[in-house]
Structures are given as structure tokens and as C-alpha cells.
Design a protein around this motif. Structure first.
Motif, PDB file in Angstrom:
ATOM      1  N   GLY A  70       0.847  -1.192   0.000  1.00  0.00           N
ATOM      2  CA  GLY A  70       0.000   0.000   0.000  1.00  0.00           C
ATOM      3  C   GLY A  70       0.878   1.235   0.000  1.00  0.00           C
ATOM      4  N   GLY A  71       0.314   2.327  -0.484  1.00  0.00           N
ATOM      5  CA  GLY A  71       1.050   3.578  -0.510  1.00  0.00           C
ATOM      6  C   GLY A  71       0.119   4.767  -0.409  1.00  0.00           C
ATOM      7  N   TRP A  72       0.709   5.921  -0.199  1.00  0.00           N
ATOM      8  CA  TRP A  72      -0.048   7.168  -0.266  1.00  0.00           C
ATOM      9  C   TRP A  72       0.767   8.176  -1.041  1.00  0.00           C
ATOM     10  CZ3 TRP A  72       1.511  11.956   1.515  1.00  0.00           C
ATOM     11  CH2 TRP A  72       2.535  11.998   2.468  1.00  0.00           C
ATOM     12  N   ARG A  73       0.057   9.111  -1.674  1.00  0.00           N
ATOM     13  CA  ARG A  73       0.689  10.201  -2.409  1.00  0.00           C
ATOM     14  C   ARG A  73      -0.054  11.495  -2.103  1.00  0.00           C
ATOM     15  NH1 ARG A  73      -1.246   9.776  -8.725  1.00  0.00           N
ATOM     16  NH2 ARG A  73      -3.462   9.512  -8.310  1.00  0.00           N
ATOM     17  N   SER A  74       0.685  12.595  -2.071  1.00  0.00           N
ATOM     18  CA  SER A  74       0.099  13.903  -1.789  1.00  0.00           C
ATOM     19  C   SER A  74      -0.772  14.373  -2.940  1.00  0.00           C
ATOM     20  CB  SER A  74       1.200  14.943  -1.564  1.00  0.00           C
ATOM     21  OG  SER A  74       1.943  14.647  -0.411  1.00  0.00           O
ATOM     22  N   GLN A  75      -1.846  15.054  -2.567  1.00  0.00           N
ATOM     23  CA  GLN A  75      -2.730  15.685  -3.536  1.00  0.00           C
ATOM     24  C   GLN A  75      -3.092  17.072  -3.009  1.00  0.00           C
ATOM     25  OE1 GLN A  75      -3.504  14.695  -6.460  1.00  0.00           O
ATOM     26  NE2 GLN A  75      -3.274  12.485  -6.479  1.00  0.00           N
ATOM     27  N   GLU A  76      -3.387  17.948  -3.934  1.00  0.00           N
ATOM     28  CA  GLU A  76      -3.877  19.278  -3.601  1.00  0.00           C
ATOM     29  C   GLU A  76      -5.128  19.540  -4.435  1.00  0.00           C
ATOM     30  OE1 GLU A  76      -2.523  20.601  -1.048  1.00  0.00           O
ATOM     31  OE2 GLU A  76      -0.619  19.523  -1.033  1.00  0.00           O
ATOM     32  N   ARG A  77      -5.845  20.590  -4.104  1.00  0.00           N
ATOM     33  CA  ARG A  77      -7.080  20.915  -4.830  1.00  0.00           C
ATOM     34  C   ARG A  77      -6.786  20.992  -6.328  1.00  0.00           C
ATOM     35  NH1 ARG A  77     -11.580  22.571  -2.970  1.00  0.00           N
ATOM     36  NH2 ARG A  77     -10.663  23.210  -0.996  1.00  0.00           N
ATOM     37  N   ASN A  78      -7.617  20.280  -7.109  1.00  0.00           N
ATOM     38  CA  ASN A  78      -7.461  20.305  -8.561  1.00  0.00           C
ATOM     39  C   ASN A  78      -8.772  19.924  -9.240  1.00  0.00           C
ATOM     40  OD1 ASN A  78      -7.665  17.457  -8.671  1.00  0.00           O
ATOM     41  ND2 ASN A  78      -5.452  17.193  -8.521  1.00  0.00           N
ATOM     42  N   GLU A  79      -8.732  19.856 -10.552  1.00  0.00           N
ATOM     43  CA  GLU A  79      -9.936  19.586 -11.338  1.00  0.00           C
ATOM     44  C   GLU A  79     -10.445  18.154 -11.187  1.00  0.00           C
ATOM     45  OE1 GLU A  79      -6.398  18.508 -13.656  1.00  0.00           O
ATOM     46  OE2 GLU A  79      -6.945  20.374 -12.657  1.00  0.00           O
TER      47      GLU A  79
END
Length: 159
Positions: free
Chosen positions: A63-72
Motif C-alpha cells: 500500500g502507498g499514499w501520495r500527496s494531492q492538492e485541490r485540482n480539477e
């Protein structure tokens, strides 16, 4: 069991990813998860990728996680997106997914992420049960499959 940090393109990660893709293809009758992923997305401090090994040093969960920011695609600032949660069939029922999930949540929280989000599908009731029992609640759809009827999105505050 021992859980190790590994690059997303590590040979054991590729092996488990191939296995989960086959399972997705069988469950959904398609070619698997086509979400574009790059190994750099899982490098600390903007992400993390974990592999659990059994007593014979065989990779059995991931399992993993990745950063996200507000986007479309519907993400919000501070999101950590859970990706590629998988336990090989013969190691299911041992609590490995829950252990990997907890480690990923702890790491994302320590990295300053404020919410863990994930997208799964209606053909994965075991995954949905894990997430709901771990404090995740349905949320607005986001990500690559947000327009698919079978898509199910969940979120959990990390603060």
C-alpha cells in the motif's frame, strides 16, 4: 510480519502491483486500474510506499499514499491519497491490510497531510468493509474514475 518502506518501482512492488492489476481485471472485466502513477509520487515526504513481508521474506501485502492538492479531479488541499492496497489471497484474514493502512495514515499525518482519501469500486466489498471499519466515510467522488458508476470514494480526517 515486517513492514518495509520500498520504492514504488522496487521488484517486489512491481510483482504485487501485477497481482493486484490481475485481480482488478477479473473483478471488473477490464484491463485493471489505469490511474497514471509514477514512482516519484510515493517518495517521502510527499508520499510513501510500504510492503509487508512474511517470515520467509516473501512480499505479501502492499500500500502507498501520495500527496494531492485541490485540482480539477476533485481533490482538496492537504489530501493524502491511498493507492495500491493489496494483500495476496493466501495472506488475507491476518490483519495485514489494517496494519499497512494504519502505518500509511500515521506517516501521512506526520507529513502534515490533513485527510486520507481513497477510491475503490463496488466489486471490492472487502475493501469497503475495511475502510468503513477503519473510520472512513463516503465522500464526493474524485480522481481518475470519478465519473464511473462503480466508483466509491471515501475519506478520513487525519488531524
Amino acid at each position: 510480519m515486517i513492514i518495509q518502506t520500498r520504492p514504488f518501482d522496487h521488484p517486489d512492488a512491481r510483482k504485487l502491483n501485477d497481482m493486484v492489476q490481475l485481480e482488478y481485471a477479473e473483478r471488473y472485466g477490464d484491463e485493471g486500474d489505469l490511474t497514471p502513477l509514477d514512482p516519484s509520487m510515493f517518495r517521502p515526504p510527499r508520499g510513501l510506499y510500504l510492503i509487508a513481508y512474511d517470515e520467509h521474506e516473501r512480499p505479501v501485502a502492499t500500500g502507498g499514499w501520495r500527496s494531492q492538492e485541490r485540482n480539477e479531479e476533485g481533490y482538496a488541499d492537504g489530501d493524502a491519497e491511498l493507492k495500491r492496497m493489496y494483500v495476496i489471497p493466501e495472506a488475507r484474514g491476518l490483519g495485514l491490510a489494517r496494519r499497512v493502512l494504519a502505518a500509511l495514515e500515521d506517516d501521512a499525518r506526520a507529513a502534515g497531510r490533513t485527510r486520507m482519501v481513497l477510491e475503490t469500486g463496488d466489486a471490492q466489498p472487502e475493501a469497503i468493509a475495511l475502510y468503513v471499519s477503519s473510520g472512513y466515510a463516503p465522500c464526493a467522488k474524485f480522481g481518475y474514475y470519478r465519473e464511473y458508476e462503480s466508483s466509491r470514494c471515501f475519506a478520513k480526517p487525519l488531524k
